[in-house]
Design a protein around this motif. Structure first.
Motif, mmCIF file in Angstrom:
data_model
loop_
_atom_site.group_PDB
_atom_site.id
_atom_site.type_symbol
_atom_site.label_atom_id
_atom_site.label_comp_id
_atom_site.label_asym_id
_atom_site.label_seq_id
_atom_site.Cartn_x
_atom_site.Cartn_y
_atom_site.Cartn_z
ATOM 1 N N VAL A 75 0.836 -1.203 0.000
ATOM 2 C CA VAL A 75 0.000 0.000 0.000
ATOM 3 C C VAL A 75 0.868 1.248 0.000
ATOM 4 O O VAL A 75 0.639 2.188 -0.764
ATOM 5 C CB VAL A 75 -0.941 0.004 1.228
ATOM 6 N N HIS A 76 1.914 1.258 0.856
ATOM 7 C CA HIS A 76 2.746 2.458 0.958
ATOM 8 C C HIS A 76 4.096 2.099 1.554
ATOM 9 O O HIS A 76 4.179 1.338 2.517
ATOM 10 C CB HIS A 76 2.054 3.501 1.844
ATOM 11 N N ASP A 77 5.148 2.647 0.968
ATOM 12 C CA ASP A 77 6.502 2.506 1.490
ATOM 13 C C ASP A 77 6.918 3.849 2.062
ATOM 14 O O ASP A 77 7.170 4.803 1.328
ATOM 15 C CB ASP A 77 7.456 2.067 0.380
ATOM 16 N N ALA A 78 6.961 3.929 3.402
ATOM 17 C CA ALA A 78 7.329 5.176 4.064
ATOM 18 C C ALA A 78 8.814 5.232 4.399
ATOM 19 O O ALA A 78 9.256 6.136 5.093
ATOM 20 C CB ALA A 78 6.511 5.356 5.334
ATOM 21 N N GLY A 79 9.574 4.266 3.909
ATOM 22 C CA GLY A 79 11.002 4.247 4.179
ATOM 23 C C GLY A 79 11.318 3.481 5.447
ATOM 24 O O GLY A 79 11.900 2.400 5.400
ATOM 25 N N THR A 80 10.929 4.030 6.581
ATOM 26 C CA THR A 80 11.185 3.345 7.851
ATOM 27 C C THR A 80 10.211 2.204 8.088
ATOM 28 O O THR A 80 10.529 1.245 8.802
ATOM 29 C CB THR A 80 11.086 4.330 9.030
ATOM 30 N N HIS A 81 9.014 2.300 7.520
ATOM 31 C CA HIS A 81 8.016 1.247 7.673
ATOM 32 C C HIS A 81 7.209 1.132 6.392
ATOM 33 O O HIS A 81 7.174 2.055 5.574
ATOM 34 C CB HIS A 81 7.101 1.519 8.867
ATOM 35 N N LEU A 82 6.560 -0.013 6.235
ATOM 36 C CA LEU A 82 5.791 -0.275 5.020
ATOM 37 C C LEU A 82 4.398 -0.769 5.393
ATOM 38 O O LEU A 82 4.241 -1.556 6.323
ATOM 39 C CB LEU A 82 6.492 -1.324 4.148
ATOM 40 N N THR A 83 3.401 -0.290 4.647
ATOM 41 C CA THR A 83 2.016 -0.689 4.867
ATOM 42 C C THR A 83 1.591 -1.637 3.756
ATOM 43 O O THR A 83 1.828 -1.366 2.577
ATOM 44 C CB THR A 83 1.091 0.539 4.880
ATOM 45 N N LEU A 84 0.974 -2.757 4.150
ATOM 46 C CA LEU A 84 0.559 -3.775 3.195
ATOM 47 C C LEU A 84 -0.869 -4.208 3.479
ATOM 48 O O LEU A 84 -1.448 -3.878 4.519
ATOM 49 C CB LEU A 84 1.481 -5.004 3.267
ATOM 50 N N ARG A 85 -1.423 -4.981 2.541
ATOM 51 C CA ARG A 85 -2.695 -5.656 2.748
ATOM 52 C C ARG A 85 -2.484 -7.145 2.536
ATOM 53 O O ARG A 85 -1.793 -7.552 1.596
ATOM 54 C CB ARG A 85 -3.776 -5.149 1.785
ATOM 55 N N SER A 86 -3.076 -7.934 3.412
ATOM 56 C CA SER A 86 -3.027 -9.384 3.267
ATOM 57 C C SER A 86 -3.882 -9.799 2.070
ATOM 58 O O SER A 86 -4.614 -8.981 1.498
ATOM 59 C CB SER A 86 -3.550 -10.031 4.546
ATOM 60 N N PRO A 87 -3.833 -11.072 1.660
ATOM 61 C CA PRO A 87 -4.677 -11.499 0.538
ATOM 62 C C PRO A 87 -6.162 -11.207 0.728
ATOM 63 O O PRO A 87 -6.873 -10.942 -0.248
ATOM 64 C CB PRO A 87 -4.403 -13.010 0.475
ATOM 65 N N ALA A 88 -6.648 -11.231 1.981
ATOM 66 C CA ALA A 88 -8.061 -10.925 2.239
ATOM 67 C C ALA A 88 -8.299 -9.441 2.498
ATOM 68 O O ALA A 88 -9.424 -9.037 2.800
ATOM 69 C CB ALA A 88 -8.568 -11.750 3.427
ATOM 70 N N GLY A 89 -7.255 -8.614 2.403
ATOM 71 C CA GLY A 89 -7.421 -7.174 2.502
ATOM 72 C C GLY A 89 -7.165 -6.559 3.848
ATOM 73 O O GLY A 89 -7.400 -5.357 4.040
#
Length: 249
Positions: free
Chosen positions: A90-104
């Motif tokens: 979803v987003h790469d903030a450099g220090t941390h990354l936001t993702l979604r699992s296969p179910a969202g």
């Protein structure tokens, strides 16, 4: 990837942020850390013993919810592993990354900063003992098996069936305060949305714990033999469960 620590992040809309933090601080027996972030939007709920596993965030858009932070040595390497298993970035903030699992379900991969002291449950007046110690991911039925497979492979933690067929727990790491429970949604009318999450409280006395929460403005929504579904003062759902507060079992 090695899971070093887990944090449940409560995302509160700005107009209820203060009252929601007050409620969750009270029922968890925590203090609130100084705010941090570019807009002072983050804080931790500091337990009386141990490292924080509950954190809060003020958000500007949407109803809020609960997401998971996975603390690990190398978030970018862990992200590559998650993507290979079916997650999306979803987003790469450099220090941390936001993702979604296969179910969202939304989760973040963040650097481990040495968290290692598991919180202790609190003994309240009347001898009830409790701790907020579990994040339950609520998964649409048609994506449940794939989601279970994703979390077991990604964390490396095997599953532990519960007494009800719609519940599967990941094996609890005794060094980490927060556990993960996977729940298949029973209401098919809500199966078209992404997976979401709620928090579970372990206690030796559900009845006493429900009464304590009601004193802080929560209300009981539905009662089951081993847990009660609650709504906090703004309607956010969570569960008070009959489990061992010291082990989570």
């Amino acid at each position: 990837m090695q899971v070093r620590w887990l944090s449940a992040f409560l995302d509160f809309p700005a107009d209820v942020f203060g009252s929601e933090v007050t409620f969750w601080r009270a029922i968890s027996g925590s203090t609130v850390s100084p705010p941090r972030g570019d807009h002072r939007e983050f804080a931790s709920l500091e337990p009386f013993y141990g490292d924080p596993h509950l954190r809060v965030q003020r958000i500007d858009d949407g109803p809020g919810g609960v997401h998971l932070d996975i603390h690990t040595d190398d978030p970018h390497t862990a992200t590559a592993e998650a993507l290979a298993l079916g997650a999306t970035l979803v987003h790469d903030a450099g220090t941390h990354l936001t993702l979604r699992s296969p179910a969202g379900f939304v989760f973040c991969l963040v650097p481990w900063e040495g968290e290692s002291k598991r919180s202790r449950p609190i003994r309240w007046p009347g001898d009830a003992i409790s701790i907020i110690d579990q994040l339950c991911i609520d998964i649409p039925a048609d994506g449940f098996d794939a989601e279970v497979g994703f979390w077991t492979r990604f964390t490396g933690w095997p599953t532990t069936p519960r007494s009800r067929p719609e519940l599967i727990a990941l094996r609890r790491d005794p060094a980490v305060t927060l556990g993960i429970l996977l729940q298949r949604k029973q209401d098919v009318s809500h199966d078209d949305g992404p997976a979401t999450a709620h928090l579970d409280i372990a206690t030796n006395s559900v009845e006493d714990e429900v009464a304590r929460h009601e004193d802080w403005g929560a209300r009981a929504v539905e009662q089951f033999p081993h847990w009660t579904t609650m709504a906090d003062p703004v309607g956010r759902l969570y569960c008070i469960t009959s489990r061992n507060p010291r082990t989570g079992d």
